[in-house]
Design an enzyme around this catalytic site. Structure first.
Site, PDB file in Angstrom:
ATOM      1  N   GLY A  80       0.804  -1.217   0.000  1.00 32.92           N
ATOM      2  CA  GLY A  80       0.000   0.000   0.000  1.00 32.92           C
ATOM      3  C   GLY A  80       0.833   1.261   0.000  1.00 32.92           C
ATOM      4  O   GLY A  80       2.058   1.231  -0.159  1.00 32.92           O
ATOM      5  N   HIS A 232      -4.707  -4.136  -2.337  1.00 26.98           N
ATOM      6  CA  HIS A 232      -3.734  -4.064  -1.255  1.00 26.98           C
ATOM      7  C   HIS A 232      -3.421  -5.490  -0.820  1.00 26.98           C
ATOM      8  O   HIS A 232      -4.339  -6.255  -0.500  1.00 26.98           O
ATOM      9  CB  HIS A 232      -4.286  -3.260  -0.087  1.00 26.98           C
ATOM     10  CG  HIS A 232      -3.303  -3.085   1.023  1.00 26.98           C
ATOM     11  ND1 HIS A 232      -3.670  -3.065   2.346  1.00 26.98           N
ATOM     12  CD2 HIS A 232      -1.961  -2.940   1.006  1.00 26.98           C
ATOM     13  CE1 HIS A 232      -2.602  -2.910   3.097  1.00 26.98           C
ATOM     14  NE2 HIS A 232      -1.545  -2.832   2.307  1.00 26.98           N
ATOM     15  N   ASP A 233      -2.161  -5.863  -0.817  1.00 23.11           N
ATOM     16  CA  ASP A 233      -1.809  -7.272  -0.600  1.00 23.11           C
ATOM     17  C   ASP A 233      -2.328  -7.814   0.724  1.00 23.11           C
ATOM     18  O   ASP A 233      -2.716  -8.986   0.814  1.00 23.11           O
ATOM     19  CB  ASP A 233      -0.300  -7.507  -0.735  1.00 23.11           C
ATOM     20  CG  ASP A 233       0.560  -6.591   0.123  1.00 23.11           C
ATOM     21  OD1 ASP A 233       0.005  -5.830   0.951  1.00 23.11           O
ATOM     22  OD2 ASP A 233       1.791  -6.625  -0.043  1.00 23.11           O
ATOM     23  N   GLY A 397       3.765 -15.832   3.901  1.00 22.70           N
ATOM     24  CA  GLY A 397       5.033 -16.560   3.882  1.00 22.70           C
ATOM     25  C   GLY A 397       5.597 -16.834   5.256  1.00 22.70           C
ATOM     26  O   GLY A 397       6.232 -17.864   5.497  1.00 22.70           O
TER      27      GLY A 397
END
Length: 479
Positions: A80, A232-233, A397
């Site tokens: 972002g 946005h991830d 992750g």
């Protein structure tokens, strides 16, 4: 019902072009192209190599097409706050400056002294962080580069990458909320805030809803729909959380740790401001969260020490002694130091603590300090909500780090459910499926995710010494 979808998932350190497959009851992901080294340092400035990112995205799509795969759609998610400015012809003006750039140094403090934290927070409900778009734009306006009067449009990074594929401008809601310029009640730009900061309202596109087609990428005789997903991830990552309990907390674990809960309405109260909590837009609900330090510390240490893999780093930490020292990972000094390990050692000397002599002990201290930070944020969320948080879901992750997962369960005294790993890409994928009408809604998407990817449970261990570690941390902070 078979759908083949391209998910472009860009993080702060690497990007992937992945193929998502949906057969009507199950989804799979396969990585086709990975690339990195798009974070540049020019002189004293940090920026993003947008041209390189665009080339790599197109190359990844070409690899899929060369394999005979005809995708049903493409979706792009990124970090972002960062943006690209363009002129009336749609050409980029200036650089795509990174949130890690030093240009915002002291700007947040200046803006808060002029407008007041209460005024900004009551409007936007966003966590104060020195690199938020509001402060980046204030720094730019004050700098007054000679090209400033040529600016026609501001687009956040994923929207601009979509524009490069389609020629269509867009401003997707979830990424726009990270700017600290969007009103959390009207869900539109806060015009009075823009005026007070002398930021031109004309630069901003209308905020568009999540999960809609914005145009097509025309290549090799094909017209591939491009979907504006939760760009946005973290919004995509949270969309991929297979909550076992809707009251649970989430941690999106990666370079940063995003810790929070989902709520129907923004919690932009004075208590929330005091806790510096963000109310960011989600697919269906607000993501009430704190953006705190994450695996950036360990990533930098691994890089500096040239340790071959992150798993090797975790193994060294597992074998190291526990609770040797506390690192306040939210200290601004750790945002982008010349050497992370030397900055940590300097901090430990300044706070009168033992300095680890080996990488394993140093990294274990990082993980333990992060787990303690997680527990404090979860308690803050519980008090803000006024209701219990029964368990925690960790995605991204970082959920591969079993040591940190167990330390989180120990520190938070709650069950932890870890997985899925590729949360941002999976969320990107299911948002495309929702936009295409292949999946009904987010509830159905999360059920699909739970049936498609493994989740590992971690239970808190008794007598794990985190209470004593908390007391030590408190004494360090007070001094």
């Amino acid at each position: 019902m078979m759908k083949q979808l391209i998910t472009v998932d860009l993080g702060a350190s690497s990007g992937r072009v992945m193929l998502g497959t949906f057969n009507g009851s199950h989804i799979e992901l396969k990585e086709w192209h990975r690339f990195d080294s798009y974070h540049l340092v020019n002189g004293s400035h940090c920026e993003w190599d947008i041209e390189l990112i665009n080339r790599e995205i197109r190359h990844g799509i070409d690899l899929l097409l060369d394999a005979g795969i005809i995708p049903d759609a493409i979706g792009i998610d990124t970090w972002g706050v960062d943006f690209v400015l363009t002129d009336a012809q749609g050409q980029q003006i200036g650089k795509a400056v990174s949130y890690r750039d030093s240009r915002t140094q002291g700007v947040m403090e200046q803006v808060l002294s002029e407008l007041g934290a209460e005024r900004i927070y009551s409007a936007t409900g966003i966590q104060f962080m020195p690199f938020n778009t509001i402060f980046q734009l204030k720094a730019l306006i004050d700098e007054q580069p000679d090209w400033l009067d040529k600016v026609s449009c501001l687009q956040f990074i994923p929207d601009y990458l979509g524009y490069l594929l389609t020629g269509e401008k867009n401003c997707e809601y979830t990424n726009a909320t990270t700017s600290q310029l969007l009103n959390c009640r009207s869900r539109d730009w806060d015009t009075s805030l823009l005026e007070e900061l002398n930021i031109p309202k004309s630069w901003f596109l209308p905020v568009s809803p999540t999960n809609r087609a914005i145009g097509t990428y025309d290549v090799h005789g094909l017209s591939i729909p491009v979907i504006s997903i939760a760009s946005h991830d973290t919004a995509s990552a949270v969309a991929a959380v297979p909550f076992r309990d809707p009251s649970a907390a989430f941690i999106s674990s990666g370079t940063w740790s995003l810790i929070g809960i989902e709520e129907e309405e923004a919690l932009s109260t004075e208590s929330a401001r005091q806790l510096n909590v963000a109310n960011e837009g989600g697919v269906e609900k607000f993501r009430v969260l704190k953006n705190v330090s994450g695996l950036w510390f360990a990533q930098k240490v691994r890089e500096e020490l040239k340790i071959s893999s992150f798993s090797e780093l975790v193994q060294l930490a597992e074998a190291a002694p526990a609770f040797t020292c506390f690192i306040d990972t939210n200290e601004p000094r750790f945002l982008n130091p010349t050497s992370m390990q030397e900055e940590i050692k300097t901090y430990l000397r300044e706070t009168g603590q033992q300095v680890p002599e080996d990488a394993g002990t140093l990294v274990r201290a990082i993980f333990e300090s992060l787990a303690l930070l997680y527990s404090e944020v979860v308690e803050d969320m519980e008090s803000l909500r006024g209701g219990a948080i029964p368990c925690i879901n960790i995605v991204g992750g970082g959920c591969q780090n079993q040591l940190l997962n167990q330390l989180c369960a120990d520190a938070c005294k709650r069950e932890v459910f870890a997985g899925p790993i590729e949360a941002s890409a999976i969320g990107n994928l299911v948002c495309q499926l929702i936009a295409l009408g292949a999946v009904e809604d987010l509830k159905a998407a999360r059920s699909l995710i739970a049936n498609s990817f493994p989740v590992t449970q971690f239970n808190p261990r008794a007598d794990n010494n985190f209470y004593a570690f908390q007391q030590h941390a408190n004494s360090i902070r007070q001094n």
